[in-house]
Design an enzyme around this catalytic site. Structure first.
Site, PDB file in Angstrom:
ATOM      1  N   LYS A  18       0.834  -1.210   0.000  1.00 36.08           N
ATOM      2  CA  LYS A  18       0.000   0.000   0.000  1.00 36.08           C
ATOM      3  C   LYS A  18       0.864   1.253   0.000  1.00 36.08           C
ATOM      4  CE  LYS A  18      -1.954  -0.966   3.997  1.00 36.08           C
ATOM      5  NZ  LYS A  18      -1.309  -2.231   4.391  1.00 36.08           N
ATOM      6  N   ARG A  93      -9.660   1.269   8.510  1.00 33.05           N
ATOM      7  CA  ARG A  93      -9.261  -0.117   8.726  1.00 33.05           C
ATOM      8  C   ARG A  93     -10.382  -0.940   9.339  1.00 33.05           C
ATOM      9  NH1 ARG A  93      -3.220  -1.313   9.482  1.00 33.05           N
ATOM     10  NH2 ARG A  93      -2.752   0.638   8.467  1.00 33.05           N
ATOM     11  N   ARG A 127      11.774  -5.947   5.095  1.00 30.57           N
ATOM     12  CA  ARG A 127      11.513  -4.501   4.929  1.00 30.57           C
ATOM     13  C   ARG A 127      12.497  -3.657   5.740  1.00 30.57           C
ATOM     14  NH1 ARG A 127       5.758  -1.915   5.817  1.00 30.57           N
ATOM     15  NH2 ARG A 127       5.856  -2.941   7.838  1.00 30.57           N
ATOM     16  N   ARG A 160      11.181  -1.876  11.254  1.00 23.71           N
ATOM     17  CA  ARG A 160      10.107  -1.297  12.067  1.00 23.71           C
ATOM     18  C   ARG A 160       9.851  -2.136  13.311  1.00 23.71           C
ATOM     19  NH1 ARG A 160       5.026   0.383   8.435  1.00 23.71           N
ATOM     20  NH2 ARG A 160       3.948  -0.943   9.931  1.00 23.71           N
ATOM     21  N   ARG A 171      -1.387  -8.333  13.250  1.00 20.03           N
ATOM     22  CA  ARG A 171      -1.877  -7.413  12.199  1.00 20.03           C
ATOM     23  C   ARG A 171      -2.671  -8.182  11.137  1.00 20.03           C
ATOM     24  NH1 ARG A 171       3.817  -5.374  11.333  1.00 20.03           N
ATOM     25  NH2 ARG A 171       3.220  -4.224   9.471  1.00 20.03           N
TER      26      ARG A 171
HETATM   27  P1  AP5 Z   1       4.893  -1.571   2.054  1.00 20.94           P
HETATM   28  O1  AP5 Z   1       4.667  -0.726   0.846  1.00 20.94           O
HETATM   29  O2  AP5 Z   1       5.550  -0.963   3.244  1.00 20.94           O
HETATM   30  O3  AP5 Z   1       3.511  -2.280   2.462  1.00 20.94           O
HETATM   31  P2  AP5 Z   1       2.288  -1.726   3.275  1.00 20.94           P
HETATM   32  O4  AP5 Z   1       1.069  -2.417   2.699  1.00 20.94           O
HETATM   33  O5  AP5 Z   1       2.269  -0.233   3.307  1.00 20.94           O
HETATM   34  O6  AP5 Z   1       2.608  -2.389   4.681  1.00 20.94           O
HETATM   35  P3  AP5 Z   1       2.581  -1.844   6.160  1.00 20.94           P
HETATM   36  O7  AP5 Z   1       3.243  -2.900   7.010  1.00 20.94           O
HETATM   37  O8  AP5 Z   1       3.122  -0.456   6.255  1.00 20.94           O
HETATM   38  O9  AP5 Z   1       1.066  -1.852   6.460  1.00 20.94           O
HETATM   39  P4  AP5 Z   1       0.469  -1.865   7.834  1.00 20.94           P
HETATM   40  O10 AP5 Z   1      -0.957  -1.654   7.487  1.00 20.94           O
HETATM   41  O11 AP5 Z   1       0.776  -3.075   8.641  1.00 20.94           O
HETATM   42  O12 AP5 Z   1       1.225  -0.658   8.592  1.00 20.94           O
HETATM   43  P5  AP5 Z   1       0.867   0.878   8.816  1.00 20.94           P
HETATM   44  O13 AP5 Z   1       2.105   1.651   8.888  1.00 20.94           O
HETATM   45  O14 AP5 Z   1      -0.209   1.335   7.883  1.00 20.94           O
HETATM   46  O15 AP5 Z   1       5.694  -2.883   1.586  1.00 20.94           O
HETATM   47  C1  AP5 Z   1       6.123  -3.847   2.542  1.00 20.94           C
HETATM   48  C2  AP5 Z   1       7.480  -4.436   2.103  1.00 20.94           C
HETATM   49  O16 AP5 Z   1       7.292  -5.203   0.894  1.00 20.94           O
HETATM   50  C3  AP5 Z   1       8.529  -3.361   1.744  1.00 20.94           C
HETATM   51  O17 AP5 Z   1       9.783  -3.841   2.117  1.00 20.94           O
HETATM   52  C4  AP5 Z   1       8.409  -3.204   0.206  1.00 20.94           C
HETATM   53  O18 AP5 Z   1       9.632  -2.784  -0.381  1.00 20.94           O
HETATM   54  C5  AP5 Z   1       8.043  -4.632  -0.195  1.00 20.94           C
HETATM   55  N1  AP5 Z   1       7.151  -4.675  -1.361  1.00 20.94           N
HETATM   56  C6  AP5 Z   1       6.134  -3.820  -1.674  1.00 20.94           C
HETATM   57  N2  AP5 Z   1       5.510  -4.217  -2.807  1.00 20.94           N
HETATM   58  C7  AP5 Z   1       6.148  -5.369  -3.216  1.00 20.94           C
HETATM   59  C8  AP5 Z   1       5.971  -6.261  -4.319  1.00 20.94           C
HETATM   60  N3  AP5 Z   1       5.004  -6.061  -5.233  1.00 20.94           N
HETATM   61  N4  AP5 Z   1       6.806  -7.330  -4.414  1.00 20.94           N
HETATM   62  C9  AP5 Z   1       7.789  -7.536  -3.491  1.00 20.94           C
HETATM   63  N5  AP5 Z   1       8.012  -6.717  -2.435  1.00 20.94           N
HETATM   64  C10 AP5 Z   1       7.192  -5.659  -2.283  1.00 20.94           C
HETATM   65  O19 AP5 Z   1       0.202   0.819  10.276  1.00 20.94           O
HETATM   66  C11 AP5 Z   1       0.994   0.452  11.382  1.00 20.94           C
HETATM   67  C12 AP5 Z   1       0.167   0.432  12.641  1.00 20.94           C
HETATM   68  O20 AP5 Z   1      -0.420   1.743  12.886  1.00 20.94           O
HETATM   69  C13 AP5 Z   1      -1.029  -0.511  12.681  1.00 20.94           C
HETATM   70  O21 AP5 Z   1      -0.645  -1.859  12.971  1.00 20.94           O
HETATM   71  C14 AP5 Z   1      -1.862   0.128  13.788  1.00 20.94           C
HETATM   72  O22 AP5 Z   1      -1.305  -0.132  15.057  1.00 20.94           O
HETATM   73  C15 AP5 Z   1      -1.693   1.615  13.504  1.00 20.94           C
HETATM   74  N6  AP5 Z   1      -2.719   2.123  12.591  1.00 20.94           N
HETATM   75  C16 AP5 Z   1      -2.521   2.522  11.292  1.00 20.94           C
HETATM   76  N7  AP5 Z   1      -3.685   2.904  10.745  1.00 20.94           N
HETATM   77  C17 AP5 Z   1      -4.635   2.733  11.717  1.00 20.94           C
HETATM   78  C18 AP5 Z   1      -6.039   2.925  11.757  1.00 20.94           C
HETATM   79  N8  AP5 Z   1      -6.714   3.352  10.680  1.00 20.94           N
HETATM   80  N9  AP5 Z   1      -6.698   2.648  12.905  1.00 20.94           N
HETATM   81  C19 AP5 Z   1      -6.036   2.205  14.009  1.00 20.94           C
HETATM   82  N10 AP5 Z   1      -4.707   1.993  14.032  1.00 20.94           N
HETATM   83  C20 AP5 Z   1      -4.014   2.250  12.904  1.00 20.94           C
END
Ligand code: AP5
Length: 215
Positions: A18, A93, A127, A160, A171
């Site tokens: 994402k 979410r 990552r 991270r 998650r």
């Molecule tokens: P990346 O692009 O970082 O993937 P992502 O989908 O953004 O993954 P995240 O882990 O950031 O999502 P998340 O939802 O768990 O975390 P967030 O920060 O939003 O890619 C991942 C890896 O794969 C990278 O190394 C990349 O290079 C690689 N990659 C990408 N595409 C690829 C491909 N096609 N092929 C191969 N490799 C690839 O949220 C973190 C925390 O914040 C949550 O757990 C929660 O505690 C809190 N939070 C966030 N939003 C909310 C909300 N709305 N409500 C409540 N709590 C929230």
């Protein structure tokens, strides 16, 4: 190249890409990418009164409270920088957040980036994220030019805190139990676009751009 006022949501499990794809779209459409996870990490860094609560929830892989998240989102949506459109990465979410967002604005496209649980686990272990600008890399699939150094700003690359086996498991559980309902919510509204996230990064980008008529 943005005369359409795109208001996009990126939905998908952790590590579906994402954040990576939101950055490509942000560059192409010249609209901000609002990563709610990053906004929360910024709150932790500022060490304000809510920092400890946010940090504890995030590091365990749980969700941060709606009160905190909704307030951050509402503030963002009141800023001038989002007048030409925006991309939300990681919000909403859960169904209650989707309903809240509905009271603030209309959404034009929801991109659901689909990947399997096994692929999520493979990706998160490799990552690395820039401690300065937040740029995201992968040791195998998207390596930086120089080990542990950000290509963009020269910052140090780090793992991270929530990319632990227990954090990843939690998650994924929340994604299947809660976020899949949000997918259905937007499908019923007719704005959902499915994206195959299990392709190389450039191919995912091509599929997204093609489905949004951006080529
Ligand atoms: P990346 O692009 O970082 O993937 P992502 O989908 O953004 O993954 P995240 O882990 O950031 O999502 P998340 O939802 O768990 O975390 P967030 O920060 O939003 O890619 C991942 C890896 O794969 C990278 O190394 C990349 O290079 C690689 N990659 C990408 N595409 C690829 C491909 N096609 N092929 C191969 N490799 C690839 O949220 C973190 C925390 O914040 C949550 O757990 C929660 O505690 C809190 N939070 C966030 N939003 C909310 C909300 N709305 N409500 C409540 N709590 C929230």
């Amino acid at each position: 190249m943005n005369d359409k006022n795109y208001k996009i949501i990126m939905l998908g499990p952790p590590a579906s890409g994402k954040g990576t794809q939101a950055e490509f779209l942000s560059e192409k459409l010249k609209i901000p990418n609002i990563s709610v996870g990053q906004l929360l990490r910024d709150e932790v860094d500022k060490k304000g009164e809510r920092a400890a609560e946010i940090e504890e929830q995030m590091n365990s892989g749980g969700l941060v409270s709606n009160a905190i998240v909704n307030e951050l989102v509402k503030n963002k949506l009141s800023q001038d920088e989002i007048k030409q459109g925006f991309i939300f990465d990681g919000f909403p979410r859960i169904r209650i957040q989707a309903k809240y967002l509905d009271t603030l604005t209309d959404i034009s496209h929801v991109l659901h980036v689909e990947v399997s649980d096994q692929e999520v686990e493979n990706r998160l272990s490799g990552r690395r994220t820039c401690s300065e600008c937040g740029d995201v890399y992968h040791l195998k699939f998207n390596p930086p030019k120089q080990e542990d150094v950000c290509d963009k700003c020269g910052g140090k690359l780090e793992t991270r805190e929530d990319d632990t086996p227990a954090g990843i498991k939690k998650r994924l559980k929340i994604y299947h139990q809660e976020t899949e309902e949000v997918v259905e919510f937007y499908e019923k509204k007719g704005v959902l676009i499915k994206i195959n996230g299990e392709q190389p990064i450039e191919d995912v980008k091509k599929e997204i751009f093609s489905k949004l008529d951006l080529e």
